[in-house]
Design a protein around this motif. Structure first.
Motif, PDB file in Angstrom:
ATOM      1  N   GLU A 105       5.421 -15.614 -59.881  1.00  0.00           N
ATOM      2  CA  GLU A 105       6.055 -15.135 -61.114  1.00  0.00           C
ATOM      3  C   GLU A 105       5.047 -14.598 -62.120  1.00  0.00           C
ATOM      4  O   GLU A 105       5.271 -13.579 -62.750  1.00  0.00           O
ATOM      5  CB  GLU A 105       6.853 -16.268 -61.772  1.00  0.00           C
ATOM      6  N   SER A 106       3.933 -15.276 -62.266  1.00  0.00           N
ATOM      7  CA  SER A 106       2.953 -14.886 -63.289  1.00  0.00           C
ATOM      8  C   SER A 106       1.932 -13.871 -62.801  1.00  0.00           C
ATOM      9  O   SER A 106       1.257 -13.238 -63.600  1.00  0.00           O
ATOM     10  CB  SER A 106       2.230 -16.129 -63.806  1.00  0.00           C
ATOM     11  N   GLU A 107       1.805 -13.716 -61.491  1.00  0.00           N
ATOM     12  CA  GLU A 107       0.821 -12.798 -60.918  1.00  0.00           C
ATOM     13  C   GLU A 107       1.464 -12.014 -59.777  1.00  0.00           C
ATOM     14  O   GLU A 107       1.370 -12.404 -58.623  1.00  0.00           O
ATOM     15  CB  GLU A 107      -0.379 -13.571 -60.380  1.00  0.00           C
ATOM     16  N   PRO A 108       2.110 -10.890 -60.070  1.00  0.00           N
ATOM     17  CA  PRO A 108       2.816 -10.149 -59.021  1.00  0.00           C
ATOM     18  C   PRO A 108       1.925  -9.674 -57.876  1.00  0.00           C
ATOM     19  O   PRO A 108       2.430  -9.320 -56.820  1.00  0.00           O
ATOM     20  CB  PRO A 108       3.433  -8.968 -59.764  1.00  0.00           C
ATOM     21  N   ASP A 109       0.601  -9.691 -58.068  1.00  0.00           N
ATOM     22  CA  ASP A 109      -0.303  -9.301 -56.980  1.00  0.00           C
ATOM     23  C   ASP A 109      -0.391 -10.387 -55.908  1.00  0.00           C
ATOM     24  O   ASP A 109      -0.798 -10.113 -54.786  1.00  0.00           O
ATOM     25  CB  ASP A 109      -1.716  -9.052 -57.512  1.00  0.00           C
ATOM     26  N   VAL A 110      -0.051 -11.624 -56.270  1.00  0.00           N
ATOM     27  CA  VAL A 110      -0.102 -12.726 -55.311  1.00  0.00           C
ATOM     28  C   VAL A 110       1.176 -12.652 -54.474  1.00  0.00           C
ATOM     29  O   VAL A 110       2.271 -12.913 -54.953  1.00  0.00           O
ATOM     30  CB  VAL A 110      -0.208 -14.094 -56.034  1.00  0.00           C
ATOM     31  N   ARG A 111       1.021 -12.247 -53.215  1.00  0.00           N
ATOM     32  CA  ARG A 111       2.180 -12.033 -52.334  1.00  0.00           C
ATOM     33  C   ARG A 111       1.894 -12.601 -50.957  1.00  0.00           C
ATOM     34  O   ARG A 111       0.764 -12.606 -50.500  1.00  0.00           O
ATOM     35  CB  ARG A 111       2.445 -10.536 -52.177  1.00  0.00           C
ATOM     36  N   PHE A 112       2.947 -13.039 -50.307  1.00  0.00           N
ATOM     37  CA  PHE A 112       2.879 -13.428 -48.906  1.00  0.00           C
ATOM     38  C   PHE A 112       4.274 -13.280 -48.319  1.00  0.00           C
ATOM     39  O   PHE A 112       5.248 -13.156 -49.040  1.00  0.00           O
ATOM     40  CB  PHE A 112       2.321 -14.842 -48.718  1.00  0.00           C
ATOM     41  N   ARG A 113       4.339 -13.262 -46.997  1.00  0.00           N
ATOM     42  CA  ARG A 113       5.602 -12.974 -46.314  1.00  0.00           C
ATOM     43  C   ARG A 113       6.096 -14.186 -45.530  1.00  0.00           C
ATOM     44  O   ARG A 113       5.307 -15.009 -45.082  1.00  0.00           O
ATOM     45  CB  ARG A 113       5.427 -11.808 -45.346  1.00  0.00           C
ATOM     46  N   ALA A 114       7.405 -14.218 -45.350  1.00  0.00           N
ATOM     47  CA  ALA A 114       8.058 -15.230 -44.527  1.00  0.00           C
ATOM     48  C   ALA A 114       9.298 -14.586 -43.920  1.00  0.00           C
ATOM     49  O   ALA A 114       9.625 -13.439 -44.234  1.00  0.00           O
ATOM     50  CB  ALA A 114       8.427 -16.444 -45.362  1.00  0.00           C
ATOM     51  N   GLU A 115       9.969 -15.324 -43.058  1.00  0.00           N
ATOM     52  CA  GLU A 115      11.154 -14.806 -42.400  1.00  0.00           C
ATOM     53  C   GLU A 115      12.251 -15.871 -42.423  1.00  0.00           C
ATOM     54  O   GLU A 115      11.997 -17.045 -42.172  1.00  0.00           O
ATOM     55  CB  GLU A 115      10.807 -14.433 -40.959  1.00  0.00           C
ATOM     56  N   PHE A 116      13.472 -15.443 -42.741  1.00  0.00           N
ATOM     57  CA  PHE A 116      14.643 -16.311 -42.801  1.00  0.00           C
ATOM     58  C   PHE A 116      15.606 -15.830 -41.722  1.00  0.00           C
ATOM     59  O   PHE A 116      15.960 -14.650 -41.696  1.00  0.00           O
ATOM     60  CB  PHE A 116      15.281 -16.195 -44.188  1.00  0.00           C
ATOM     61  N   VAL A 117      16.030 -16.735 -40.834  1.00  0.00           N
ATOM     62  CA  VAL A 117      16.940 -16.371 -39.752  1.00  0.00           C
ATOM     63  C   VAL A 117      18.253 -17.124 -39.935  1.00  0.00           C
ATOM     64  O   VAL A 117      18.257 -18.353 -40.053  1.00  0.00           O
ATOM     65  CB  VAL A 117      16.340 -16.705 -38.362  1.00  0.00           C
ATOM     66  N   LEU A 118      19.363 -16.388 -39.970  1.00  0.00           N
ATOM     67  CA  LEU A 118      20.689 -16.975 -40.084  1.00  0.00           C
ATOM     68  C   LEU A 118      21.387 -16.864 -38.735  1.00  0.00           C
ATOM     69  O   LEU A 118      21.519 -15.766 -38.189  1.00  0.00           O
ATOM     70  CB  LEU A 118      21.510 -16.251 -41.157  1.00  0.00           C
ATOM     71  N   PHE A 119      21.805 -18.003 -38.192  1.00  0.00           N
ATOM     72  CA  PHE A 119      22.474 -18.060 -36.890  1.00  0.00           C
ATOM     73  C   PHE A 119      23.975 -18.235 -37.070  1.00  0.00           C
ATOM     74  O   PHE A 119      24.436 -18.807 -38.050  1.00  0.00           O
ATOM     75  CB  PHE A 119      21.955 -19.255 -36.077  1.00  0.00           C
ATOM     76  N   ASP A 120      24.722 -17.787 -36.085  1.00  0.00           N
ATOM     77  CA  ASP A 120      26.134 -18.119 -35.982  1.00  0.00           C
ATOM     78  C   ASP A 120      26.186 -19.500 -35.342  1.00  0.00           C
ATOM     79  O   ASP A 120      25.355 -19.829 -34.495  1.00  0.00           O
ATOM     80  CB  ASP A 120      26.846 -17.091 -35.110  1.00  0.00           C
ATOM     81  N   ALA A 121      27.146 -20.333 -35.745  1.00  0.00           N
ATOM     82  CA  ALA A 121      27.242 -21.689 -35.195  1.00  0.00           C
ATOM     83  C   ALA A 121      28.667 -22.189 -35.318  1.00  0.00           C
ATOM     84  O   ALA A 121      29.458 -21.663 -36.100  1.00  0.00           O
ATOM     85  CB  ALA A 121      26.291 -22.623 -35.939  1.00  0.00           C
ATOM     86  N   SER A 122      28.972 -23.233 -34.545  1.00  0.00           N
ATOM     87  CA  SER A 122      30.290 -23.842 -34.627  1.00  0.00           C
ATOM     88  C   SER A 122      30.163 -25.352 -34.583  1.00  0.00           C
ATOM     89  O   SER A 122      29.227 -25.894 -33.985  1.00  0.00           O
ATOM     90  CB  SER A 122      31.179 -23.340 -33.483  1.00  0.00           C
ATOM     91  N   ALA A 123      31.108 -26.011 -35.237  1.00  0.00           N
ATOM     92  CA  ALA A 123      31.165 -27.474 -35.252  1.00  0.00           C
ATOM     93  C   ALA A 123      32.533 -27.874 -35.763  1.00  0.00           C
ATOM     94  O   ALA A 123      33.209 -27.094 -36.440  1.00  0.00           O
ATOM     95  CB  ALA A 123      30.068 -28.055 -36.145  1.00  0.00           C
ATOM     96  N   ASP A 124      32.928 -29.075 -35.448  1.00  0.00           N
ATOM     97  CA  ASP A 124      34.170 -29.633 -35.967  1.00  0.00           C
ATOM     98  C   ASP A 124      33.883 -31.042 -36.452  1.00  0.00           C
ATOM     99  O   ASP A 124      32.927 -31.682 -36.003  1.00  0.00           O
ATOM    100  CB  ASP A 124      35.256 -29.667 -34.877  1.00  0.00           C
ATOM    101  N   GLY A 125      34.715 -31.493 -37.369  1.00  0.00           N
ATOM    102  CA  GLY A 125      34.598 -32.862 -37.842  1.00  0.00           C
ATOM    103  C   GLY A 125      34.464 -32.948 -39.339  1.00  0.00           C
ATOM    104  O   GLY A 125      34.313 -31.934 -40.027  1.00  0.00           O
ATOM    105  N   PRO A 126      34.506 -34.171 -39.847  1.00  0.00           N
ATOM    106  CA  PRO A 126      34.376 -34.372 -41.293  1.00  0.00           C
ATOM    107  C   PRO A 126      32.918 -34.269 -41.741  1.00  0.00           C
ATOM    108  O   PRO A 126      32.002 -34.509 -40.968  1.00  0.00           O
ATOM    109  CB  PRO A 126      34.914 -35.797 -41.494  1.00  0.00           C
ATOM    110  N   ILE A 127      32.741 -33.899 -42.997  1.00  0.00           N
ATOM    111  CA  ILE A 127      31.415 -33.869 -43.619  1.00  0.00           C
ATOM    112  C   ILE A 127      31.327 -35.083 -44.539  1.00  0.00           C
ATOM    113  O   ILE A 127      32.173 -35.259 -45.419  1.00  0.00           O
ATOM    114  CB  ILE A 127      31.197 -32.565 -44.399  1.00  0.00           C
ATOM    115  N   PRO A 128      30.315 -35.950 -44.348  1.00  0.00           N
ATOM    116  CA  PRO A 128      30.184 -37.138 -45.192  1.00  0.00           C
ATOM    117  C   PRO A 128      29.900 -36.793 -46.655  1.00  0.00           C
ATOM    118  O   PRO A 128      29.543 -35.658 -46.988  1.00  0.00           O
ATOM    119  CB  PRO A 128      28.985 -37.875 -44.589  1.00  0.00           C
ATOM    120  N   ASP A 129      30.019 -37.785 -47.520  1.00  0.00           N
ATOM    121  CA  ASP A 129      29.655 -37.614 -48.925  1.00  0.00           C
ATOM    122  C   ASP A 129      28.184 -37.233 -49.027  1.00  0.00           C
ATOM    123  O   ASP A 129      27.358 -37.635 -48.195  1.00  0.00           O
ATOM    124  CB  ASP A 129      29.893 -38.903 -49.710  1.00  0.00           C
ATOM    125  N   ALA A 130      27.843 -36.489 -50.069  1.00  0.00           N
ATOM    126  CA  ALA A 130      26.483 -35.966 -50.246  1.00  0.00           C
ATOM    127  C   ALA A 130      25.426 -37.061 -50.267  1.00  0.00           C
ATOM    128  O   ALA A 130      24.302 -36.837 -49.821  1.00  0.00           O
ATOM    129  CB  ALA A 130      26.406 -35.132 -51.522  1.00  0.00           C
TER     130      ALA A 130
END
Length: 163
Positions: A105-130
């Motif tokens: 944020e304070s130094e726009p010259d400081v940069r690096f790269r990463a990769e985010f992969v979103l998959f398709d998926a399936s599941a059934d069932g209840p989700i517990p409390d957080a």
């Protein structure tokens, strides 16, 4: 960074501003770690989608997180879905790759790269409390099934077309 995902998967680019206090942590992950994040669009047999709210997102987001050194992105997506929703997901093909450019944020010259992969998926069932989800007690603020995508979706413009 060389992508580990087929070039046929849709790609987007995202610039992520990193707070100065977190720059070195993110840079180490991007350069010495995997530099990969994996998530999953988890749907059930009723067509609902599982989403989470966590400590860093601005709204609901697909469950996911950093890929560890001994994992493939698909393995990480499956692990993260379980940690963040309690669901045993079947991970299918990737549906999106985001080429991320991290900028201090304070130094726009400081940069690096990463990769985010979103998959398709399936599941059934209840989700517990957080309070029963996540690796750390405060990691997941909420997790639930949705009939339709909520208005407050994290990075809405980027992710809504793929969710």
């Amino acid at each position: 960074m060389e992508s580990r995902v087929s070039p046929d998967v849709p790609r987007e680019t995202q610039t992520v501003s990193v707070p100065p206090a977190r720059v070195e942590t993110y840079r180490e992950w991007a350069t010495s770690g995997t530099g990969l994040t994996a998530a999953a669009r988890v749907t059930d047999s009723d067509g609902r989608i599982a989403l989470v709210k966590n400590g860093w997102s601005d709204g609901w987001i697909a469950p996911g997180g950093a890929v560890e050194l001994d994992e493939t992105p698909a393995e990480a997506a499956r692990r993260e879905v379980y940690e963040e929703t309690g669901l045993e997901a079947t991970i299918d093909d990737p549906i999106l790759v985001v080429d991320q450019i991290y900028v201090a944020e304070s130094e726009p010259d400081v940069r690096f790269r990463a990769e985010f992969v979103l998959f398709d998926a399936s599941a059934d069932g209840p989700i517990p409390d957080a309070d029963q989800l996540g690796v750390d007690r405060d990691e997941i603020a909420a997790a639930r099934w949705f009939e339709a995508l909520p208005e407050d979706l994290h990075d809405d413009d980027l992710f809504r077309p793929y969710l």
